[in-house]
Motif scaffolding. Structure first.
Motif, PDB file in Angstrom:
ATOM      1  N   LYS B  56      50.541  34.037  32.092  1.00 33.44           N
ATOM      2  CA  LYS B  56      49.195  33.640  31.687  1.00 33.44           C
ATOM      3  C   LYS B  56      48.419  33.077  32.877  1.00 33.44           C
ATOM      4  CE  LYS B  56      46.679  30.692  28.471  1.00 33.44           C
ATOM      5  NZ  LYS B  56      46.777  29.647  27.457  1.00 33.44           N
ATOM      6  N   LEU B  57      47.179  33.525  32.998  1.00 35.83           N
ATOM      7  CA  LEU B  57      46.297  33.051  34.053  1.00 35.83           C
ATOM      8  C   LEU B  57      45.148  32.292  33.401  1.00 35.83           C
ATOM      9  CD1 LEU B  57      45.931  33.486  37.216  1.00 35.83           C
ATOM     10  CD2 LEU B  57      44.283  35.256  36.601  1.00 35.83           C
ATOM     11  N   THR B  58      44.859  31.088  33.896  1.00 35.09           N
ATOM     12  CA  THR B  58      43.759  30.306  33.328  1.00 35.09           C
ATOM     13  C   THR B  58      42.652  30.158  34.371  1.00 35.09           C
ATOM     14  OG1 THR B  58      45.397  29.102  32.053  1.00 35.09           O
ATOM     15  CG2 THR B  58      43.180  28.186  32.097  1.00 35.09           C
ATOM     16  N   ILE B  59      41.450  30.498  33.944  1.00 38.30           N
ATOM     17  CA  ILE B  59      40.307  30.507  34.872  1.00 38.30           C
ATOM     18  C   ILE B  59      39.226  29.585  34.337  1.00 38.30           C
ATOM     19  CG2 ILE B  59      38.505  31.956  35.897  1.00 38.30           C
ATOM     20  CD1 ILE B  59      40.354  34.375  35.389  1.00 38.30           C
ATOM     21  N   ILE B  60      38.661  28.760  35.214  1.00 39.90           N
ATOM     22  CA  ILE B  60      37.487  27.981  34.819  1.00 39.90           C
ATOM     23  C   ILE B  60      36.287  28.536  35.576  1.00 39.90           C
ATOM     24  CG2 ILE B  60      37.929  26.138  36.527  1.00 39.90           C
ATOM     25  CD1 ILE B  60      36.643  24.208  34.419  1.00 39.90           C
ATOM     26  N   THR B  61      35.205  28.719  34.851  1.00 43.65           N
ATOM     27  CA  THR B  61      34.026  29.333  35.465  1.00 43.65           C
ATOM     28  C   THR B  61      32.767  28.800  34.789  1.00 43.65           C
ATOM     29  OG1 THR B  61      33.036  31.474  36.082  1.00 43.65           O
ATOM     30  CG2 THR B  61      34.002  31.337  33.904  1.00 43.65           C
ATOM     31  N   HIS B  62      31.646  29.253  35.302  1.00 43.57           N
ATOM     32  CA  HIS B  62      30.359  28.828  34.754  1.00 43.57           C
ATOM     33  C   HIS B  62      30.108  29.526  33.416  1.00 43.57           C
ATOM     34  CE1 HIS B  62      25.770  28.787  34.925  1.00 43.57           C
ATOM     35  NE2 HIS B  62      26.123  27.529  34.861  1.00 43.57           N
ATOM     36  N   ALA B  63      29.152  28.967  32.673  1.00 43.12           N
ATOM     37  CA  ALA B  63      28.779  29.568  31.391  1.00 43.12           C
ATOM     38  C   ALA B  63      28.202  30.967  31.593  1.00 43.12           C
ATOM     39  CB  ALA B  63      27.755  28.671  30.704  1.00 43.12           C
ATOM     40  N   VAL B  64      28.242  31.777  30.576  1.00 42.48           N
ATOM     41  CA  VAL B  64      27.655  33.117  30.579  1.00 42.48           C
ATOM     42  C   VAL B  64      26.130  32.971  30.664  1.00 42.48           C
ATOM     43  CG1 VAL B  64      27.290  35.108  29.077  1.00 42.48           C
ATOM     44  CG2 VAL B  64      29.557  34.074  29.237  1.00 42.48           C
ATOM     45  N   PRO B  65      25.412  33.807  31.375  1.00 43.61           N
ATOM     46  CA  PRO B  65      25.888  34.993  32.071  1.00 43.61           C
ATOM     47  C   PRO B  65      26.190  34.779  33.551  1.00 43.61           C
ATOM     48  CG  PRO B  65      23.498  35.090  31.963  1.00 43.61           C
ATOM     49  CD  PRO B  65      23.912  33.794  31.282  1.00 43.61           C
ATOM     50  N   ALA B  72      34.469  36.986  33.008  1.00 44.81           N
ATOM     51  CA  ALA B  72      35.092  37.429  31.760  1.00 44.81           C
ATOM     52  C   ALA B  72      35.332  38.933  31.762  1.00 44.81           C
ATOM     53  CB  ALA B  72      34.210  37.036  30.584  1.00 44.81           C
ATOM     54  N   LEU B  73      34.352  39.676  32.267  1.00 47.28           N
ATOM     55  CA  LEU B  73      34.495  41.141  32.300  1.00 47.28           C
ATOM     56  C   LEU B  73      35.713  41.553  33.124  1.00 47.28           C
ATOM     57  CD1 LEU B  73      33.448  44.095  32.026  1.00 47.28           C
ATOM     58  CD2 LEU B  73      32.087  43.661  34.082  1.00 47.28           C
ATOM     59  N   HIS B  74      35.820  40.992  34.334  1.00 47.95           N
ATOM     60  CA  HIS B  74      36.928  41.407  35.203  1.00 47.95           C
ATOM     61  C   HIS B  74      38.262  40.814  34.729  1.00 47.95           C
ATOM     62  CE1 HIS B  74      33.989  43.416  37.510  1.00 47.95           C
ATOM     63  NE2 HIS B  74      33.417  42.317  37.996  1.00 47.95           N
ATOM     64  N   ALA B  75      38.181  39.715  33.987  1.00 48.91           N
ATOM     65  CA  ALA B  75      39.417  39.160  33.399  1.00 48.91           C
ATOM     66  C   ALA B  75      39.961  40.117  32.343  1.00 48.91           C
ATOM     67  CB  ALA B  75      39.130  37.795  32.789  1.00 48.91           C
ATOM     68  N   GLU B  85      48.076  37.762  30.355  1.00 45.46           N
ATOM     69  CA  GLU B  85      47.134  37.118  29.437  1.00 45.46           C
ATOM     70  C   GLU B  85      46.206  36.264  30.289  1.00 45.46           C
ATOM     71  OE1 GLU B  85      47.038  33.707  25.965  1.00 45.46           O
ATOM     72  OE2 GLU B  85      48.977  34.416  26.696  1.00 45.46           O
ATOM     73  N   VAL B  86      44.907  36.467  30.114  1.00 47.93           N
ATOM     74  CA  VAL B  86      43.947  35.708  30.928  1.00 47.93           C
ATOM     75  C   VAL B  86      43.047  34.892  30.010  1.00 47.93           C
ATOM     76  CG1 VAL B  86      42.163  35.808  32.704  1.00 47.93           C
ATOM     77  CG2 VAL B  86      43.954  37.569  32.637  1.00 47.93           C
ATOM     78  N   GLU B  87      43.054  33.590  30.244  1.00 42.66           N
ATOM     79  CA  GLU B  87      42.159  32.719  29.469  1.00 42.66           C
ATOM     80  C   GLU B  87      41.009  32.276  30.370  1.00 42.66           C
ATOM     81  OE1 GLU B  87      42.070  28.459  27.079  1.00 42.66           O
ATOM     82  OE2 GLU B  87      43.882  29.056  28.146  1.00 42.66           O
ATOM     83  N   VAL B  88      39.785  32.495  29.903  1.00 40.92           N
ATOM     84  CA  VAL B  88      38.608  32.116  30.691  1.00 40.92           C
ATOM     85  C   VAL B  88      37.907  30.952  29.999  1.00 40.92           C
ATOM     86  CG1 VAL B  88      36.422  32.888  31.677  1.00 40.92           C
ATOM     87  CG2 VAL B  88      38.329  34.488  31.499  1.00 40.92           C
TER      88      VAL B  88
END
Lengths: 288, 511
Positions: B56-65, B72-75, B85-88
């Motif tokens: 499992k990979l966990t990613i923190i990022t900015h809000a959409v878009p 999220a798309l590339h995840a 499994e990728v959690e964004v």
């Protein structure tokens, strides 16, 4: 058996400790540390943060501004809320519809409503200035002038929270007994005299309660300022909560922000207690 | 807009392709919305060959878009290709810094991959994993311009993975500047030639002239300039753009925000004050509400055709070039205006220049990194290499709301914008020439990437906001900022701030 009954208190006490006592104690401890971007965790720096905040003019200015904003908005909310409650208290057409309609602002999310109000007050594209100009009046700098920005924040707060005042006061009105009104009518009292001699005194206790609850809520104003003005122009609309947010979560000065929060909490507890006592003494004394 | 295939459709297509062409033929990944896969450690083919099932990979990022949507798309694509499994986790900008910082400070392993603003490197660098050689030597990374490799580097070590390139530049309405009637009118009324402003004084004069009348004939009143002025909404970057040519002397190395030797703040020196005076003066040419414009307002004011000029990130330009924009192909780009005099802090005097001092402001943008305490570093770097492979970047550049802007040499090719985006030649040319000029400039300033940058910048924004609101003169406001900066330096530690700032000064003075 007698002692065992205290066991039933444990779940409640544990919940209380978890959600109130522990965070409060932790905040007190953090306020005596220099926790920031460089120094993680709980070192001990004594009262340095408290000494620093005495010289923090922006903090005290924000507190004064908050007092004006909270007092002003709650006063207007009380007057409007009472008026609306009186309107739908007695038998009027579409009473149920209006009661629900008046509650809608309170049911919406503050951030969402602030975004909508920001659009409404938008000085180039917003409908308010458009309407003013169509009426032959000048467009107003709703967000970019200090006085009007302060007023705009107050308008949004009043719009959103008047329904709360309305709800409490309507509940109070509905619980009033009929007999005093019958007596007033027999004595020939008109509507104004009935209101000031019968309704208002009997609503004093609930009014004080409603005003205090709203003052507590209004003193935490944050979302509206954040979305509508970001505290500007300059610092014209910066309130204590917003300032603490900036210091704590933007600047990441967690230790200092904790001390700001605690002093703010103490000031609020003391001032709201005094206000509550004062209002009770003035308005509820006779009732008691 | 491109459409992304469902997982099932992509798998069926892949299976069918394998049956028809055999396993020896190169796989076709165009179903993912790309034109052509480019070989490398982050290519579709390489990532397709990895098996991260059960991890499992966990990613923190900015809000959409903005950056959140491509994350999220590339995840999702990464999940399909590798079985991971990728959690964004999407977070609003105001919360992003502390959501990343608190787990770092408390030793929690909350996220493997981080997307954040590159100016926070001074605070985060202690907690990040260096980018492995394998990725640094890839063609994708070698294509990143030296400027954005510098942005990703702390000292000698690359610890950020470049995924975006940002800079401030001037955007203007080319249809107005190129209109002979408008040129004649401006000449008659002012005695000056109408040209794209070379200095900030000239910018203010032109903006003032084009304020309060309908110069584009659409029935609405137009204005001269839209700028980011809302306190705590990136206004500090706008001010740095305006002050830089007065305060960054091309021949005086050793610091723009501070004197590196003494660590005295330079923020209240005459160059900065002059920049603020012109910022205050420019308010006369703002549209209604312009003194509280956030970045979004600035984007839509210029992109919507309300104002003649603007300056900030790419967004307003890209907004103006949207297919449904009424000013599409009627805009141009230029390097930020300069100053005909610059403050020399060594001599304590203004130096007059024959040519304006033009400073390239390499402002902060989106970047990414892998947490040093991540147990999934291999997978995390593979994800970032995949996110930023040439094919995905080319795709993401074409979707304005993604917030991905040019940062590889190949992006500075006008043909790409003409052929892929349908821009006309003049617009594409001014755009890429501007980006190229900024990238190759030898007079550059970067953000203050030191510990506590948030404190320095909110203090700066508060001072500038006071001056803009008339609560203080520019000198008083910046004196207050300088005092606050000195206190911040004392709190954080002079040596610590100097050490961090020296890495910024090193890349500023390197050319």
């Amino acid at each position: 058996m007698y002692r065992q009954k205290y066991l039933f208190l444990i779940p409640g006490l544990l919940t209380l400790v978890a959600i109130i006592v522990f965070p409060l104690l932790f905040t007190i401890r953090v306020s005596f540390s220099s926790w920031d971007v460089i120094q993680p965790g709980l070192d001990w720096i004594g009262g340095e943060n408290y000494a620093r905040l005495w010289e923090d003019e922006r903090y005290w200015e924000a507190l004064l501004r908050l007092a004006g904003m909270a007092g002003g908005t709650v006063l207007v909310q009380y007057v409007l809320g009472f008026g609306l409650a009186l309107l739908v208290w007695r038998e009027v057409l579409l009473k149920r519809f209006f009661r629900v309609l008046f509650l809608i602002p309170m049911m919406t999310t503050p951030v969402v409503m602030s975004v909508i109000w920001r659009t409404i007050f938008h000085e180039s594209l917003g409908p308010v200035n458009d309407l003013l100009q169509r009426a032959g009046l000048e467009a107003l700098p709703w967000i970019s002038s200090a006085g009007l920005a302060f007023t705009s924040v107050m308008i949004v707060e009043i719009w959103q929270w008047t329904p709360f005042m309305f709800l409490l006061l309507l509940a109070g009105l509905l619980s009033l007994p009929e007999e005093p009104y019958l007596a007033a009518r027999i004595d020939g009292a008109g509507p104004f005299r009935t209101f000031f001699r019968v309704t208002f005194p009997r609503m004093a206790a609930i009014s004080v309660g409603a005003i205090l609850i709203r003052l507590i809520e209004a003193s935490k104003i944050m979302e509206t300022v954040y979305v509508l003005t970001s505290g500007g122009p300059g610092t014209a609309t910066e309130t204590s909560s917003y300032y603490i947010y900036i210091r704590g979560l933007r600047d990441f000065q967690l230790g200092y922000a904790a001390s700001l929060s605690l002093i703010y909490l103490i000031i609020m507890i003391v001032s709201l207690t005094l206000i509550g006592k004062g209002l009770t003494r003035i308005f509820v004394k006779d009732q008691a | 807009m491109r459409h992304y295939p469902s997982r099932a459709k992509a798998l069926w297509t892949a299976a069918l392709s394998a049956c028809l062409f055999g396993t020896a033929a190169a796989k076709d990944y165009t179903e993912y919305g790309i034109d052509e896969d480019v070989p490398g450690p982050g290519s579709y083919e390489t990532i397709d060959g990895k098996d991260y099932s059960g991890r499992k990979l966990t990613i923190i990022t900015h809000a959409v878009p903005v950056i959140g949507e491509p994350t999220a798309l590339h995840a999702e694509q990464f999940e399909e290709l590798t079985g991971a499994e990728v959690e964004v986790v999407h977070v609003p900008f105001g919360d992003l810094f502390q959501r990343i910082m608190i787990p770092f400070q408390t030793g929690q392993q909350a996220y493997d991959v981080l997307f954040y603003g590159s100016l926070w490197l001074g605070d985060y660098h202690r907690y990040l994993a260096p980018v492995p050689e394998k990725y640094q030597n890839s063609s994708a990374m070698q294509g990143v311009t030296p400027t954005y490799r510098d942005v990703a580097t702390w000292g000698e070590e690359m610890i950020q993975f470049p995924v975006d390139g940002d800079r401030h530049y001037l955007k203007y309405r080319s249809d107005i500047f190129d209109d002979p009637e408008m040129q004649a009118r401006y000449l008659e009324d002012t005695g000056e030639e109408l040209r794209v402003p070379q200095t900030w004084s000239e910018y203010n004069e032109v903006a003032q002239y084009f304020t309060g009348w309908d110069w584009d004939g659409d029935g609405e009143v137009n204005y001269g300039t839209a700028e980011v002025t809302k306190r705590d909404d990136l206004m500090f970057s706008a001010f740095i753009s305006r002050a830089a040519p007065f305060a960054k002397h091309p021949d005086v190395p050793g610091g723009f925000f501070f004197d590196l030797e003494t660590m005295e703040p330079l923020i209240n020196t005459p160059g900065w004050v002059r920049g603020l005076e012109l910022f205050v003066e420019a308010q006369e040419a703002f549209p209604p509400g312009g003194t509280s414009f956030g970045l979004g307002d600035e984007i839509f004011s210029f992109g919507g055709g309300q104002v003649l000029m603007s300056y900030s990130w790419d967004d307003a330009f890209i907004q103006a070039m949207q297919e449904d924009s009424r000013i599409r192909n009627e805009v141009g780009a230029a390097i930020l205006p300069g100053a005909s005099e610059v403050w020399n802090r060594e001599t304590g005097q203004w130096d007059q220049l024959s040519e304006p001092n033009r400073v390239a402001y390499i402002t902060w943008g989106w970047t990414s990194a892998v947490a040093g305490n991540s147990p999934n570093k291999d997978m995390a770097f593979d994800y970032l290499a995949f996110f930023s492979n040439q094919a995905n970047t080319k795709h993401d550049l074409q979707i304005g709301r993604f917030g991905v802007n040019p940062y590889r040499t190949e992006h500075f090719d006008a043909d790409f914008w003409i052929e892929e985006m349908g821009w006309d030649e003049d617009t594409a040319t001014t755009y890429v020439e501007t980006l190229e000029a900024i990238d190759s400039s030898d007079n550059r300033v970067f953000d203050l990437r030191v510990p506590g940058v948030g404190q320095f910048m909110t203090s700066l924004a508060a001072g500038v906001a006071e001056a803009l609101a008339g609560q203080a003169t520019p000198q008083e406001a910046l004196d207050g900022v300088a005092e606050e900066w000195s206190r911040i330096v004392d709190r954080i530690g002079e040596d610590r701030v100097r050490e961090a700032y020296s890495t910024v000064v090193a890349i500023e003075d390197a050319r």
